[in-house]
Design a protein around this motif. Structure first.
Motif, short mmCIF file in Angstrom:
data_model
loop_
_atom_site.label_atom_id
_atom_site.label_comp_id
_atom_site.label_asym_id
_atom_site.label_seq_id
_atom_site.Cartn_x
_atom_site.Cartn_y
_atom_site.Cartn_z
N MET A 203 5.47 -6.45 -5.55
CA MET A 203 5.75 -5.01 -5.39
C MET A 203 4.47 -4.23 -5.20
N LEU A 204 3.45 -4.57 -6.03
CA LEU A 204 2.17 -3.86 -5.93
C LEU A 204 1.51 -4.12 -4.58
N ALA A 205 1.61 -5.37 -4.11
CA ALA A 205 1.01 -5.72 -2.81
C ALA A 205 1.71 -4.95 -1.70
N ALA A 206 3.04 -4.83 -1.78
CA ALA A 206 3.79 -4.11 -0.74
C ALA A 206 3.39 -2.64 -0.72
N PRO A 211 0.62 2.38 2.08
CA PRO A 211 0.42 3.54 1.20
C PRO A 211 0.97 4.80 1.84
N ARG A 212 1.47 5.71 1.00
CA ARG A 212 1.98 6.97 1.54
C ARG A 212 0.81 7.86 1.93
N GLN A 216 1.66 13.93 1.66
CA GLN A 216 3.04 13.82 2.18
C GLN A 216 3.98 13.50 1.01
N PRO A 217 4.87 14.44 0.68
CA PRO A 217 5.71 14.18 -0.49
C PRO A 217 6.66 13.00 -0.22
#
Ligand SMILES: Cc1cc2nc3c(=O)[nH]c(=O)nc-3n(C[C@H](O)[C@H](O)[C@H](O)COP(=O)(O)OP(=O)(O)OC[C@H]3O[C@@H](n4cnc5c(N)ncnc54)[C@H](O)[C@@H]3O)c2cc1C
Length: 462
Positions: A203-206, A211-212, A216-217
């Motif tokens: 999950m962390l790698a994904a 990254p957002r 950007q909300p």
């Protein structure tokens, strides 16, 4: 001119009809949609009660799956889309009679932030230790399908299944994590285990990979319509040809004939070049039982669960006394009948006036079956008793509505995808026949919309 019969007037069948509509106007297609009940829309139903918007069936859809919002945009109601009020998002889990908030950083049920999870009273120290160990879980390519419970237990232990996996999946499928297939319900988890071993690390790698962008909300987790989910049906139906829509017309059977199909509904039968079956698989199984017993048996083997939703309206005092957040989930180990309750006035604030609280309570599976025969008043008494125990809520509701949905939620049990492969092989041996609905590759409204579009495209192109 191709003649197409659509069976089922829920959102899947209506979307299939909408996809055919341009071809009908161009003179290339003629279609007839058969719906057994007097109303179109299936489980999408909204009531307006004392200023509250009360959803009888689905209350929203997951924003991440684009097909429902895309359909709304095509229908010209983009401005009617609303997001969930995620600043107020907090979900509680009932543990030993107390409501405990889900800690920050849980991605679905995978912990990704050490501190909030480590400090949360939701998990015992044994589970917290398992979470730390999970980061070193070796990669593993499973040979066969397994249940969600079995995968989660292997990574985090039994408590995680009981307190998170099972309640979260019950809220979506009305079923149990011990029966639901990982490959069908959480394919990403099976893939993460294969590539990374640890779900937490995957999950962390994904997240790192995509990254957002700054400033950007995040999009809202859930999307709905200002006037409720029925607004989608009310916008879609007038865009279809009225004389192509036949209600109060339960289809009993279809028979392959002259390279196409004959549909029998009541005393009438009609011939079509292609058929779209957009009904729950148990209904499709009955329709095909005489002409295709093998396909019918595979369809009948897909389980469905029944559910009951109850909408309850309260006054300002109750609104002020309720905890903040979207609502709570109840693990089976708490021995309650209620599976979940949503505080609608927090999740979608405009659905209740400022001086009202609106609760949506949910029973499913065996607990729904156990109270099915009770009168509405008796069901309301059961809910109120449980709300009293969980929230200390004694007040008389201003209104209460009970909605029962018999065998409406498909259960993707272990081996579901293999069954779909067998169904597909049998289907391909037949004259043009397409299958749509929540029994196959997604139970949510967006998935059903996609299945309706795909089914229409399939009968047009095959
Ligand atoms: C209580 C509840 C809450 C839900 N909440 C959410 C949610 O919040 N978000 C989300 O995304 N999804 C939710 N879902 C799931 C989603 O709403 C459904 O999976 C989806 O709407 C199903 O659409 P459908 O058209 O495939 O089936 P249905 O809506 O079941 O429609 C099938 C239609 O076929 C008709 N039919 C059946 N047999 C025949 C026959 N023999 N002849 C003619 N017609 C027939 C039926 O009368 C019905 O109208 C929820 C479901 C339920 C029951």
């Amino acid at each position: 001119m191709i003649r197409i019969g659509i069976i089922g007037g829920g959102i899947s069948g209506l979307t299939a009809a909408f996809t055919l509509e341009d071809h009908r106007r161009a003179g290339a297609v003629e279609y007839t949609l058969y719906e057994s009940s007097p109303n179109l829309g299936g489980v999408l139903r909204t009531e307006h009660i004392q200023g509250c918007i009360v959803e009888a069936g689905p209350d929203s859809f997951i924003t991440e799956k684009p097909w429902a919002a895309d359909l709304c945009r095509t229908l010209g109601i983009r401005d009617q889309l609303i997001g969930s009020n995620d600043v107020a998002r907090k979900t509680y889990i009932l543990v030993s009679g107390r409501l405990i908030p889900m800690p920050d950083g849980l991605m679905f049920m995978v912990p990704t932030k050490i501190l909030p999870t480590g400090l949360s009273p939701l998990f015992s120290w044994t589970t917290k230790l398992r979470m730390a160990q999970e980061l070193f879980h070796p990669a593993r390519a499973a040979q066969a399908d397994e249940s969600v419970a079995s995968l989660i237990e292997r990574h985090y232990g039994k408590e995680m299944v009981d307190r998170l996996a099972d309640p979260l999946l019950s809220g979506v499928y009305g079923g149990e994590a011990a029966n639901l297939s990982v490959r069908a319900v959480l394919p990403r988890f099976a893939e993460m285990e294969r590539t990374h071993g640890s779900l937490g690390r995957a999950m962390l790698a994904a997240r790192k990979k995509t990254p957002r962008p700054a400033n950007q909300p995040a999009p809202p987790l859930f999307t709905s319509l200002k006037n409720g989910m029925q607004q989608l049906v009310e916008t879609l139906v007038p865009r279809l040809n009225p004389s192509s829509l036949v209600t109060n017309a339960p289809v009993q059977s279809i028979q392959p004939e002259a390279g196409g199909w004959t549909i029998s509904a009541g005393l009438k039968s009609d011939h079509f070049d292609a058929v779209i079956l957009a009904v729950p698989t148990h209904a499709a199984a009955k329709i095909l039982s005489l002409c295709r017993p093998e396909l019918s048996a595979e369809l009948a083997a897909i389980d469905y669960s029944s559910s009951i939703t109850i909408g309850l309206g309260y006054d300002r005092q109750v609104r002020e006394s309720l905890p903040p957040g979207f609502g709570f989930l109840v693990p089976r180990s708490e021995h309650k009948r209620l599976l979940a309750a949503t505080f609608v006035h927090n999740k979608f604030p405009h659905r209740a006036p400022d001086d009202r609280a609106l609760l949506r309570c949910f029973f499913a599976g065996s607990t729904a079956e156990n109270i099915w025969q009770l009168s509405d008043d008796a069901i309301i008494a059961v809910v109120r008793n449980e709300l009293q125990q969980i929230l200390g809520l004694d007040s008389e509701p201003l209104f209460a509505r009970v909605y029962k949905w018999k065998s409406a939620m498909a259960q993707y049990c272990v081996g579901h995808l293999e069954r779909l492969d067998r169904i597909e092989r049998l289907r391909q041996q037949l004259p043009k026949l397409a299958l749509a609905g929540n029994g196959y590759r997604g139970i949510g409204v967006p998935d059903c919309i996609r299945s309706g579009t795909n089914a229409a495209e399939q009968v047009l192109t095959r």
